[in-house]
Design a protein around this motif. Structure first.
Motif, short mmCIF file in Angstrom:
data_model
loop_
_atom_site.label_atom_id
_atom_site.label_comp_id
_atom_site.label_asym_id
_atom_site.label_seq_id
_atom_site.Cartn_x
_atom_site.Cartn_y
_atom_site.Cartn_z
N GLN A 15 0.84 -1.20 0.00
CA GLN A 15 0.00 0.00 0.00
C GLN A 15 0.88 1.26 0.00
OE1 GLN A 15 -2.82 -0.34 3.20
NE2 GLN A 15 -3.49 1.80 3.09
N ILE A 16 1.96 1.21 0.76
CA ILE A 16 2.89 2.35 0.81
C ILE A 16 3.62 2.50 -0.52
CG2 ILE A 16 4.92 3.33 1.97
CD1 ILE A 16 4.08 1.51 4.43
N ALA A 19 1.34 3.99 -3.05
CA ALA A 19 1.14 5.42 -2.80
C ALA A 19 2.35 6.22 -3.28
CB ALA A 19 0.91 5.66 -1.30
N LEU A 22 2.52 6.51 -7.14
CA LEU A 22 1.61 7.56 -7.61
C LEU A 22 2.19 8.95 -7.40
CD1 LEU A 22 -2.16 6.96 -6.80
CD2 LEU A 22 -1.07 7.42 -8.99
N CYS A 23 2.75 9.18 -6.20
CA CYS A 23 3.33 10.50 -5.90
C CYS A 23 4.47 10.82 -6.86
CB CYS A 23 3.85 10.55 -4.47
SG CYS A 23 2.56 10.53 -3.22
N THR A 32 8.37 14.92 -4.24
CA THR A 32 7.69 13.98 -3.36
C THR A 32 8.38 13.93 -2.00
OG1 THR A 32 6.96 12.61 -5.21
CG2 THR A 32 7.05 11.55 -3.06
N ASP A 36 4.03 13.41 1.80
CA ASP A 36 3.12 13.14 0.68
C ASP A 36 2.76 11.65 0.63
OD1 ASP A 36 3.20 15.77 -0.29
OD2 ASP A 36 4.99 15.36 -1.49
N VAL A 37 3.79 10.82 0.79
CA VAL A 37 3.57 9.37 0.72
C VAL A 37 2.65 8.92 1.85
CG1 VAL A 37 4.68 7.11 0.81
CG2 VAL A 37 5.80 8.99 -0.40
N ARG A 39 0.40 10.74 3.46
CA ARG A 39 -0.96 11.21 3.16
C ARG A 39 -1.62 10.30 2.12
NH1 ARG A 39 0.07 15.78 0.77
NH2 ARG A 39 1.06 16.53 2.67
N GLU A 40 -0.91 10.05 1.02
CA GLU A 40 -1.47 9.26 -0.08
C GLU A 40 -1.79 7.83 0.37
OE1 GLU A 40 -2.08 10.36 -3.33
OE2 GLU A 40 -2.94 8.38 -3.73
N SER A 41 -0.96 7.29 1.28
CA SER A 41 -1.16 5.90 1.71
C SER A 41 -2.36 5.76 2.64
CB SER A 41 0.10 5.38 2.43
OG SER A 41 0.20 5.98 3.71
N GLY A 105 -2.32 2.34 -11.42
CA GLY A 105 -1.55 2.80 -10.26
C GLY A 105 -0.33 3.60 -10.64
#
Lengths: 198, 198
Positions: A15-16, A19, A22-23, A32, A36-37, A39-41, A105
């Protein structure tokens, strides 16, 4: 409290990585941040840092995931009972790259290009890129040896040099696909067919 | 006051481009600011902005300078009276890349890799890279047409696809030279000789 299973750990880790991919695809490596990571995760900072201490570690994991099916790919390539040609191996590699790039993704070849630039000044990223690319090149060296044994490639040339060239086809394909946009495994294979020994 | 000659203007412009190349090679594109370029150039801010309004414009000028001898290179390649082979064209291109990279003042192939990454998110850099690479590819298309006419390459394949592959050899060489360090025009030409049609 339920015991954290290994399966659960792997899913969180993935999942990390997703994320972070994507960032990096959206903002680039430099912009990045770990924040950011996180938050996105959708996970807590403590949880994310429990898996990865730095952006460099996450980029290594992105590369690891992107290349996780490479061993399998080359097993398939080498499993042919026909005489193996460099053209067949490259065609399979190009199709594989596009299939991996088009996974949902975020296009991981965009992360690769970011990593090339970053590797020039970041020793951790450079070490990751070197390790991964030497691994892929070793697969192409196996292809070269097999093709030499099968008589489809000149057996007097060092297979390491042949592997440099076979591996060296791929960055130019990735780059033209993203920056110019008019290449596909089909156009490339047609061009290769005209140039490579039959 | 002496009149500013065109020659003087060109020399100043080149001084800024050289300063920017050094900054990008040493710090990367992202960390390089106009202030860094101004300091490195030894000129005043007003003078530098009189030539370039942004980092993007300077990167375009670095690319312009790096590729300024490409037309000449391909003229030489096409001038051969022998039947032209892709191998001969690629060997000349690889030697040219290394000669340009080893010029004093910072390896410009490092700037190229930075530009690839930057092009993914910066439309001005992307437009510059596209323009330059389409130009180099057009030269390779001329090589392909000539090789087809000379009978060294299958004449039934679209020369545009052949040009994609010929051009596509170069980024992989540049990348391995900088990230792994074990390729040279000699090892690459040896590998190419084993793979390409004679």
């Amino acid at each position: 409290m339920p015991k954290v299973t290994e399966e659960h750990r792997l899913a969180r880790r993935q999942q990390i990585v997703a994320a972070a991919r994507l960032c990096v695809v959206e903002q680039g490596f430099h912009k990045t941040t770990m924040a950011d990571v996180i938050r996105e995760s959708g996970m807590s900072a403590g949880a994310v840092y429990g898996y990865f201490k730095s952006k460099e570690e996450i980029v290594a994991a992105i590369a690891e995931e992107a290349l996780s099916t490479v061993d399998e790919l080359f097993e398939k390539i080498l499993a042919t009972e026909e005489p193996l040609t460099p053209l067949a191996a490259l065609e399979a590699a190009l199709n594989h790259i596009v299939a991996v790039a088009e996974r949902p993704g975020g296009d991981v070849t965009r992360v690769a290009i970011q990593a090339w630039a970053e590797a020039l000044r970041n020793p951790a990223i450079k070490a990751t890129a070197q390790g991964k690319y030497i691994q892929v090149r070793a697969h192409f060296e196996a292809v070269a040896r097999r093709a030499q044994a099968d008589g489809t490639v000149d057996a007097s040339v060092d297979p390491h040099y042949i592997a440099q060239v076979l591996f060296g086809f791929l960055p130019g394909f990735i780059l033209q696909r993203l920056l110019i946009g008019d290449v596909s495994p089909d156009t490339y294979t047609a061009g290769l067919r005209a140039l490579l020994q039959p």
